[in-house]
Enzyme design. Structure first.
Site, short mmCIF file in Angstrom:
data_model
loop_
_atom_site.label_atom_id
_atom_site.label_comp_id
_atom_site.label_asym_id
_atom_site.label_seq_id
_atom_site.Cartn_x
_atom_site.Cartn_y
_atom_site.Cartn_z
N ASP A 207 0.84 -1.20 0.00
CA ASP A 207 0.00 0.00 0.00
C ASP A 207 0.87 1.25 0.00
O ASP A 207 0.63 2.19 0.75
CB ASP A 207 -0.93 -0.02 1.21
N ARG A 211 0.04 9.15 0.76
CA ARG A 211 -0.68 9.29 2.04
C ARG A 211 -0.04 8.46 3.15
O ARG A 211 -0.28 8.70 4.33
CB ARG A 211 -2.15 8.87 1.86
N ASN A 212 0.75 7.44 2.77
CA ASN A 212 1.40 6.58 3.74
C ASN A 212 2.89 6.88 3.91
O ASN A 212 3.64 6.06 4.43
CB ASN A 212 1.21 5.11 3.35
N ASP A 225 2.75 3.03 7.80
CA ASP A 225 1.51 2.27 7.59
C ASP A 225 1.81 0.83 7.21
O ASP A 225 1.87 0.47 6.05
CB ASP A 225 0.62 2.93 6.54
#
Length: 351
Positions: A207, A211-212, A225
């Site tokens: 992922d 955003r991570n 994350d």
């Protein structure tokens, strides 16, 4: 035989060759299994030295009880050492707070605290603890550092270092014109270095997205994350029968969407999308296209165009990450070297 050749005594019938072969294979398999268990147990007990060639990552899912994995990898913190100050975000299992950590004999430190919301079931608690057990195995300047966990009592907490600027995508929005191409490449280089470390440890992120990635006060980017079971949103889509789960379509390699084949090569595809996010200053990949439209476009060899004012050398690197054949994509060591060359020769970043 007895005297004169008469039958005498009782001798067992010899085993046929096939039986001997089966016994030999079974013995070899048992010996190999024993050696594998000994190696795995040794890995679990050895400290992680950090860096290339260090201890391989051990998935907490191999433990029947995540509490045991947590004890093997993470430091337990007394809850009285943690002071919670203000909410700074929300996670899948609860809220994220800014706080302070005061360990005996150490200076007080600013930290981020992920909490497990009250009323969550045993499955959510086990996943929460597994995320901490994953993070505890990593030690690298471009990977978010776990400070410890509070697993006794309620709420359970994951305590990490605090990064001032938060998520990379939100940090970039509105900063076009304030960050030079060289600064952006240095940030991308940090992300690639963190992913190189994780790949060499045998960890697949699954992922990787802006955003991570978290950004500290000095614009150092850190991969974060590691839950692998995250909140679902509009960018995730249910896969077909037998494939299960929901994945972030816009960041995911075609083979991972079609066959659930996640490798460092699929992380490299995602890294190309992160590059595009950085050079577009937080733009949403594929804009307002639906997830199914994204899948169809990629299948027809559509690739994201260069963001405005993106140096051609960087878009060429993105396109290498988006090769259909996963073995043709650059590895993270290759990406780090390529970005190092660009940093050493900043004239190559001219548009």
């Amino acid at each position: 035989r007895g005297p004169g050749g008469a039958p005498g005594g009782s001798w067992p019938e010899p085993l046929p060759w096939g039986g001997l072969l089966v016994l030999a294979l079974l013995g070899g398999a048992l010996l190999a299994l024993r050696r594998w268990r000994l190696r795995a147990e040794k890995q679990r007990r050895e400290p992680n030295p950090g860096g290339a060639g260090g201890k391989l990552y051990i998935d907490p899912l191999t433990y029947e009880d995540p509490e045991v994995a947590l004890r093997d990898f993470a430091q337990e913190i007394d809850v009285t050492c943690v002071t919670i100050e203000e909410v700074i975000g929300a996670g899948e299992f609860g809220e994220v707070w800014r706080g302070r950590l005061s360990l005996p004999g150490q200076p007080e430190a600013e930290v981020a605290v992920k909490t497990l919301k009250g009323g969550r079931g045993e499955r959510q608690r086990r996943e929460f603890l597994r995320e901490a057990a994953r993070m505890a195995q990593f030690l690298h300047p471009n990977v978010l550092r776990l400070r410890g966990v509070v697993s006794a009592g309620s709420p359970a907490m994951i305590v990490t270092e605090f990064l001032m600027h938060g998520a990379l995508d939100a940090f970039l929005r509105g900063r076009e014109g304030t960050l030079s191409p060289l600064q952006l490449v240095a940030m991308l280089r940090g992300i690639a270095a963190g992913m190189r470390y994780l790949a060499e440890a045998g960890f697949v992120h699954r992922d990787l997205a802006a955003r991570n990635i978290l950004v500290d006060a000095h614009l150092v980017c850190k991969v974060s994350d590691f839950g692998l079971s995250r909140a679902l949103d509009g960018d995730r889509e249910v896969l077909g029968p037998g494939q299960g789960g929901k994945i972030p379509i816009r960041w995911t390699a075609p083979e991972a969407i079609a066959f659930r084949t996640f490798t460092s090569a699929s992380d490299a595809w995602s890294y190309g999308i992160v590059m595009w996010e950085v050079l577009s200053f937080g733009e949403r990949p594929y804009w307002d296209m639906s997830n199914q439209d994204v899948i169809n476009a990629i299948e027809q060899d559509y690739r994201l165009p260069p963001p405005p004012r993106c140096p051609p050398a960087l878009h060429r690197l993105m396109l290498q990450c988006w090769q259909r054949e996963r073995h043709a994509r650059p590895t993270f060591p290759h990406l780090v070297r390529a970005l190092d060359r660009l940093i050493r020769h900043p004239q190559s970043l001219r548009r």
